[in-house]
Design a protein around this motif. Sequence first.
Motif, short mmCIF file in Angstrom:
data_model
loop_
_atom_site.label_atom_id
_atom_site.label_comp_id
_atom_site.label_asym_id
_atom_site.label_seq_id
_atom_site.Cartn_x
_atom_site.Cartn_y
_atom_site.Cartn_z
N HIS A 188 0.82 -1.22 0.00
CA HIS A 188 0.00 0.00 0.00
C HIS A 188 0.85 1.26 0.00
O HIS A 188 0.38 2.33 -0.38
CB HIS A 188 -0.94 0.00 1.21
N GLN A 189 2.11 1.14 0.43
CA GLN A 189 2.94 2.35 0.47
C GLN A 189 3.59 2.65 -0.88
O GLN A 189 4.26 3.66 -1.04
CB GLN A 189 4.03 2.19 1.55
N PHE A 190 3.36 1.80 -1.86
CA PHE A 190 3.99 1.99 -3.17
C PHE A 190 2.97 2.34 -4.25
O PHE A 190 1.80 1.98 -4.16
CB PHE A 190 4.73 0.71 -3.60
N LYS A 230 4.72 3.88 -10.02
CA LYS A 230 5.97 4.58 -10.34
C LYS A 230 7.16 3.91 -9.65
O LYS A 230 8.29 3.96 -10.13
CB LYS A 230 5.86 6.03 -9.90
N ASP A 231 6.90 3.24 -8.51
CA ASP A 231 7.98 2.58 -7.76
C ASP A 231 8.39 1.25 -8.37
O ASP A 231 9.40 0.66 -7.96
CB ASP A 231 7.54 2.34 -6.30
N PHE A 232 7.61 0.75 -9.30
CA PHE A 232 7.93 -0.51 -9.98
C PHE A 232 8.52 -0.15 -11.34
O PHE A 232 7.82 0.06 -12.32
CB PHE A 232 6.65 -1.35 -10.13
N ILE A 236 -9.43 -1.41 -15.93
CA ILE A 236 -8.00 -1.37 -15.56
C ILE A 236 -7.57 0.10 -15.56
O ILE A 236 -7.29 0.67 -16.62
CB ILE A 236 -7.15 -2.18 -16.57
N PRO A 237 -7.55 0.73 -14.39
CA PRO A 237 -7.38 2.20 -14.33
C PRO A 237 -6.25 2.79 -15.18
O PRO A 237 -6.50 3.75 -15.92
CB PRO A 237 -7.18 2.47 -12.84
N PRO A 238 -5.02 2.25 -15.17
CA PRO A 238 -3.98 2.89 -15.99
C PRO A 238 -4.30 2.81 -17.49
O PRO A 238 -4.10 3.79 -18.22
CB PRO A 238 -2.71 2.10 -15.67
N LEU A 239 -4.80 1.67 -17.94
CA LEU A 239 -5.11 1.53 -19.38
C LEU A 239 -6.32 2.39 -19.74
O LEU A 239 -6.36 3.01 -20.81
CB LEU A 239 -5.36 0.07 -19.75
N ARG A 240 -7.29 2.44 -18.84
CA ARG A 240 -8.48 3.29 -19.06
C ARG A 240 -8.04 4.74 -19.26
O ARG A 240 -8.44 5.39 -20.23
CB ARG A 240 -9.39 3.18 -17.83
N GLN A 274 3.55 7.52 -20.35
CA GLN A 274 2.89 8.80 -20.62
C GLN A 274 2.02 9.23 -19.44
O GLN A 274 1.61 10.37 -19.34
CB GLN A 274 1.98 8.68 -21.85
N LEU A 275 1.71 8.27 -18.57
CA LEU A 275 0.84 8.54 -17.42
C LEU A 275 1.66 9.02 -16.23
O LEU A 275 2.85 8.76 -16.13
CB LEU A 275 0.11 7.26 -17.01
N SER A 276 1.00 9.70 -15.29
CA SER A 276 1.62 9.97 -13.99
C SER A 276 1.43 8.71 -13.15
O SER A 276 0.37 8.52 -12.53
CB SER A 276 0.95 11.16 -13.31
N LEU A 277 2.43 7.86 -13.16
CA LEU A 277 2.27 6.52 -12.60
C LEU A 277 2.09 6.51 -11.08
O LEU A 277 1.61 5.52 -10.52
CB LEU A 277 3.47 5.65 -12.99
N GLU A 278 2.44 7.63 -10.42
CA GLU A 278 2.32 7.63 -8.95
C GLU A 278 0.86 7.61 -8.48
O GLU A 278 0.59 7.39 -7.30
CB GLU A 278 3.07 8.80 -8.32
N GLN A 279 -0.09 7.82 -9.41
CA GLN A 279 -1.50 7.83 -8.98
C GLN A 279 -2.14 6.44 -8.95
O GLN A 279 -3.29 6.28 -8.57
CB GLN A 279 -2.33 8.77 -9.87
N TYR A 280 -1.37 5.40 -9.34
CA TYR A 280 -1.94 4.04 -9.41
C TYR A 280 -1.28 3.09 -8.41
O TYR A 280 -0.11 3.24 -8.08
CB TYR A 280 -1.79 3.46 -10.82
#
Length: 347
Positions: free
Chosen positions: A80-82, A85-87, A113-117, A155-161
């Motif tokens: 939950h702390q990641f 973006k951390d992967f 699938i939130p990132p693909l959506r 292209q996404l802000s990966l820290e939001q997922y």
Amino acid sequence: TPFIPNIEEMTFSTFPPIESDGSVVISNQDINQLGFNPNRSWQKGQTLDTIIQLGDISEGFGVETFTLNEIKSLVNLNFHQFSLKDFGIIQFQTISSLFDAIPNLKNKKIKTIPPLRDLIKDTQCGGQSQGCNLLNYSVKKITKDSQLASLPLNQLSLEQYKFSDIPGLSNTELKEFNQWQQVYLSEIPGLNQVSFADFPNSLSTDSIEFAQIDITFSEAEYESLKSISGSYQEGFNKSCTGGCSHIELGGNPLILGKQWISGNSQKVQGGYGILSSLFGGVEPTGRHPFGDVFKVVIGDIDETTGTVETDLYFRVCQKGWIDLGCSPYGIGPIPFMTFKENNWIFF
């Protein structure tokens, strides 16, 4: 009594920082030919997990067969702390490569699938989900369109997922993902805390022998003709002439009077395959008591106090579709253990 380092307690996070600046540099032309970019640079004081990539320790440790869930269970991580973006592997993925890595996504709808959506919504639907029919497509159907399939996740802000926003992500072996070899150890949560005894190919101390450090010699006037140091390429009895700092060993009839030469005094050929040309094709002389993940090298020897410093050196490797081999052991020195005359040392 002989002292064996405890493999159980050895992790990439327990090593001190690297002691000198360094870099790996090949030309863009070579990178294009190889289909792989080994280039990186580091500063004195950087930690090893920010310099070593997964491909470098694949042969020795089998790290690529890990899943995130397996790492989590070994080091007691809380996901939950990641965020995604951390992967670090995610930055190299497209919709298509993600589907290749996790085939179970094929029948899931893009909108689930939130990132693909968000990727489809932002790039194809003007940021609107209303009336955007593509969001109802399955992942498999989207990958049939080469333009959509090649959309990159970075292209996404990966820290939001969260990791859980991509079903099956945490149960997928690292090697299933595109360009996994080029991800730094620090970019895989928890990996730098995994014990060297817990990697898929764990380190072993079974074949370790011991000898006593009889005498320490500085570079002044000594040649060394009874060596037990060298490299995989030149063998481990590489003589040295013309100022050869070394230790002389006893206490073990197998190597009575033999000499382990300092890597500060002698460089030897190292590496194999195309990457063997890195680091000028040479590495400090030394031995491999723990296998081929790293090399143990004698560094500074102080004749007046009888003190012997040992260092570790790592290498760059790339074994993908094409095996480019490994560089000489040129990533170092990483301070390891200090010995005195009459101490027992492993070899």
